[in-house]
Design an enzyme around this catalytic site. Structure first.
Site, short mmCIF file in Angstrom:
data_model
loop_
_atom_site.label_atom_id
_atom_site.label_comp_id
_atom_site.label_asym_id
_atom_site.label_seq_id
_atom_site.Cartn_x
_atom_site.Cartn_y
_atom_site.Cartn_z
N ASP A 163 0.85 -1.08 0.09
CA ASP A 163 -0.23 0.10 -0.11
C ASP A 163 0.89 1.11 0.05
O ASP A 163 1.77 1.46 0.84
CB ASP A 163 -0.74 -0.09 1.28
CG ASP A 163 -1.69 1.26 1.18
OD1 ASP A 163 -1.48 2.21 0.79
OD2 ASP A 163 -2.97 1.04 1.95
N ASN A 173 2.86 2.75 -10.70
CA ASN A 173 1.44 2.98 -11.32
C ASN A 173 0.53 3.13 -10.42
O ASN A 173 -0.59 3.75 -11.04
CB ASN A 173 1.30 1.57 -12.07
CG ASN A 173 0.10 1.42 -12.51
OD1 ASN A 173 -0.33 1.83 -13.82
ND2 ASN A 173 -0.97 0.82 -11.66
N LYS A 213 -0.69 14.93 -11.04
CA LYS A 213 0.18 14.46 -12.15
C LYS A 213 1.21 15.48 -12.63
O LYS A 213 2.41 14.89 -12.81
CB LYS A 213 -0.57 13.86 -13.45
CG LYS A 213 -1.43 12.60 -12.98
CD LYS A 213 -0.74 11.51 -12.56
CE LYS A 213 -1.42 10.32 -12.17
NZ LYS A 213 -0.72 9.09 -11.78
N TYR A 259 -6.66 15.83 -9.08
CA TYR A 259 -5.81 14.68 -9.97
C TYR A 259 -4.73 15.30 -10.76
O TYR A 259 -3.77 14.98 -10.97
CB TYR A 259 -6.76 13.91 -10.70
CG TYR A 259 -6.29 12.79 -11.46
CD1 TYR A 259 -5.82 11.75 -11.26
CD2 TYR A 259 -6.11 13.04 -13.05
CE1 TYR A 259 -5.27 10.56 -11.73
CE2 TYR A 259 -5.59 11.96 -13.97
CZ TYR A 259 -5.02 10.95 -13.26
OH TYR A 259 -4.55 9.79 -13.99
N THR A 280 -10.61 2.27 -17.79
CA THR A 280 -10.55 1.46 -16.59
C THR A 280 -11.38 2.16 -15.27
O THR A 280 -12.13 3.05 -15.63
CB THR A 280 -9.06 1.90 -15.88
OG1 THR A 280 -8.90 3.11 -15.47
CG2 THR A 280 -8.04 1.55 -17.02
P1 NAP Z 1 -7.38 1.64 -11.86
O1 NAP Z 1 -7.80 0.60 -12.77
O2 NAP Z 1 -8.07 2.31 -11.14
O3 NAP Z 1 -6.15 0.98 -11.18
C1 NAP Z 1 -5.70 1.71 -9.83
C2 NAP Z 1 -4.58 0.64 -9.35
O4 NAP Z 1 -3.84 1.43 -8.34
C3 NAP Z 1 -5.59 -0.48 -8.36
O5 NAP Z 1 -4.69 -1.44 -8.53
C4 NAP Z 1 -5.65 -0.01 -7.21
O6 NAP Z 1 -5.67 -0.92 -6.28
C5 NAP Z 1 -4.13 0.72 -6.90
N1 NAP Z 1 -4.18 1.59 -5.68
C6 NAP Z 1 -4.79 2.71 -5.47
N2 NAP Z 1 -4.28 3.35 -4.37
C7 NAP Z 1 -3.35 2.33 -3.89
C8 NAP Z 1 -2.47 2.41 -2.87
N3 NAP Z 1 -2.59 3.24 -1.69
N4 NAP Z 1 -1.39 1.55 -2.72
C9 NAP Z 1 -1.44 0.68 -3.63
N5 NAP Z 1 -2.27 0.38 -4.90
C10 NAP Z 1 -3.10 1.37 -5.02
O7 NAP Z 1 -6.65 2.70 -12.49
P2 NAP Z 1 -5.84 2.83 -14.09
O8 NAP Z 1 -6.49 3.75 -14.93
O9 NAP Z 1 -5.38 1.53 -14.28
O10 NAP Z 1 -4.31 3.69 -13.57
C11 NAP Z 1 -3.18 3.27 -13.44
C12 NAP Z 1 -2.32 4.56 -13.40
O11 NAP Z 1 -2.52 5.18 -14.72
C13 NAP Z 1 -2.49 5.64 -12.52
O12 NAP Z 1 -1.50 6.21 -11.72
C14 NAP Z 1 -3.31 6.61 -13.24
O13 NAP Z 1 -3.44 7.83 -12.68
C15 NAP Z 1 -2.43 6.47 -14.41
N6 NAP Z 1 -3.38 6.94 -15.78
C16 NAP Z 1 -4.45 6.36 -16.20
C17 NAP Z 1 -5.03 7.06 -17.12
C18 NAP Z 1 -6.46 6.56 -17.55
O14 NAP Z 1 -6.87 6.90 -18.71
N7 NAP Z 1 -7.05 5.30 -17.09
C19 NAP Z 1 -4.64 7.97 -18.11
C20 NAP Z 1 -3.37 8.59 -17.54
C21 NAP Z 1 -2.89 8.08 -16.51
P3 NAP Z 1 -7.21 -1.33 -5.76
O15 NAP Z 1 -7.73 -2.14 -6.50
O16 NAP Z 1 -7.02 -2.05 -4.41
O17 NAP Z 1 -8.03 -0.22 -5.70
#
Ligand code: NAP
Length: 243
Positions: free
Chosen positions: A62, A89, A170, A166, A201
């Site tokens: 975490d 990530n 970033k 958010y 996601t």
């Molecule tokens: P997601 O599907 O919501 O996955 C987020 C992951 O982070 C989940 O595994 C979540 O675990 C974990 N997490 C959250 N808080 C945590 C903590 N305190 N300690 C450890 N793990 C934690 O989101 P995603 O879209 O794949 O995002 C992944 C990364 O890409 C993020 O940094 C996001 O900002 C970045 N990003 C995403 C997008 C997009 O369009 N989706 C665009 C640009 C950047 P739980 O399952 O336990 O909640």
């Protein structure tokens, strides 16, 4: 084993992180440590990866919990003695989506705990292990939404989005990427920010057009950069993203 790489991905139990784990684990010699804050979700994700023919070792971490971060570093030290790839990530969007004038410090802190402070805490815990790597790589998952250049351009495709917690988290992550790259210049460690594009996601309630698999590609590329690759860059699959 020579050529073997130990790779930790935080928040790898779903979304882009899961795909990074799957794609990295498909490279010969990469041992994936699948970071998840919840043990059950981590184990389930590792089982799902096994179904894809990818072996991954779940690791509880975490990023907002210093004790959990220290325990994860100690476990990697015991099991492998070093770390070659760290993908920061784990990230959250946070609950606040109103205008900046209505945000509270608590709204900001909620997101910063994971997206900003968590990255510094994990990176600093893992750096002693990364320094033992022949080619350490740190990849921070950033976003177009963190780009000050795009955020200040009324003509940008992201001009209609104003998520202060958010987006500024970033932007801070970008500054953190540049800061670590500066400190680690002249070492074997490269630090870069990856921009996955808008990916469907849980984080954005599946509003993105891209798939997690496509979003993971740039992070995987930066995780496996050879010696000639950049450090201190902000890159998407389309090339350089403006800071
Ligand atoms: P997601 O599907 O919501 O996955 C987020 C992951 O982070 C989940 O595994 C979540 O675990 C974990 N997490 C959250 N808080 C945590 C903590 N305190 N300690 C450890 N793990 C934690 O989101 P995603 O879209 O794949 O995002 C992944 C990364 O890409 C993020 O940094 C996001 O900002 C970045 N990003 C995403 C997008 C997009 O369009 N989706 C665009 C640009 C950047 P739980 O399952 O336990 O909640």
């Amino acid at each position: 084993m020579p050529g073997e790489k130990i790779a930790l991905i935080t928040g790898a139990n779903k979304g882009i992180g899961f795909e990074i784990a799957r794609q990295l684990g498909g490279h010969p010699g990469v041992i994936v440590l699948l970071g998840a804050r919840d043990e059950v979700r981590g184990k389930r994700a590792a089982d799902a990866l096994a179904g894809h023919g990818v072996a991954a070792v779940p690791l509880r971490i975490d990023v907002t919990d210093a004790a959990s971060v220290a325990a994860a570093a100690a476990e990697i030290e015991r099991g492998h003695g070093r770390l070659d790839v760290l993908v920061n990530n784990a990230g959250i969007a946070g609950g606040f989506a109103g205008p900046p004038s209505e945000a509270t410090a608590a709204d900001m802190r909620e997101v910063y705990e994971t997206n900003v402070f968590g990255v510094v805490s994990v990176t600093n815990a893992m750096l002693p292990l990364l320094r033992r790597s022949a080619a350490g790589r740190i990849v921070n998952l950033s976003s177009h939404l963190g780009s000050l250049t795009l955020n200040s351009d009324p003509g940008s495709p992201f001009a209609g989005i104003n998520l202060i917690a958010y987006q500024s988290s970033k932007t801070a992550l970008n500054a953190i990427t540049a800061g670590y790259a500066k400190e680690l210049r002249g070492t074997r460690i490269k630090v870069n920010a990856a921009c996955p594009g808008m990916v469907a996601t849980d984080l954005n309630r599946h509003q993105g057009k891209g798939t997690p698999a496509a979003g993971a590609v740039i992070a995987v590329r930066l995780a496996l950069l050879d010696e000639g690759g950049p450090s201190g860059a902000f890159l998407s699959e389309d090339g350089i993203v403006p800071w």
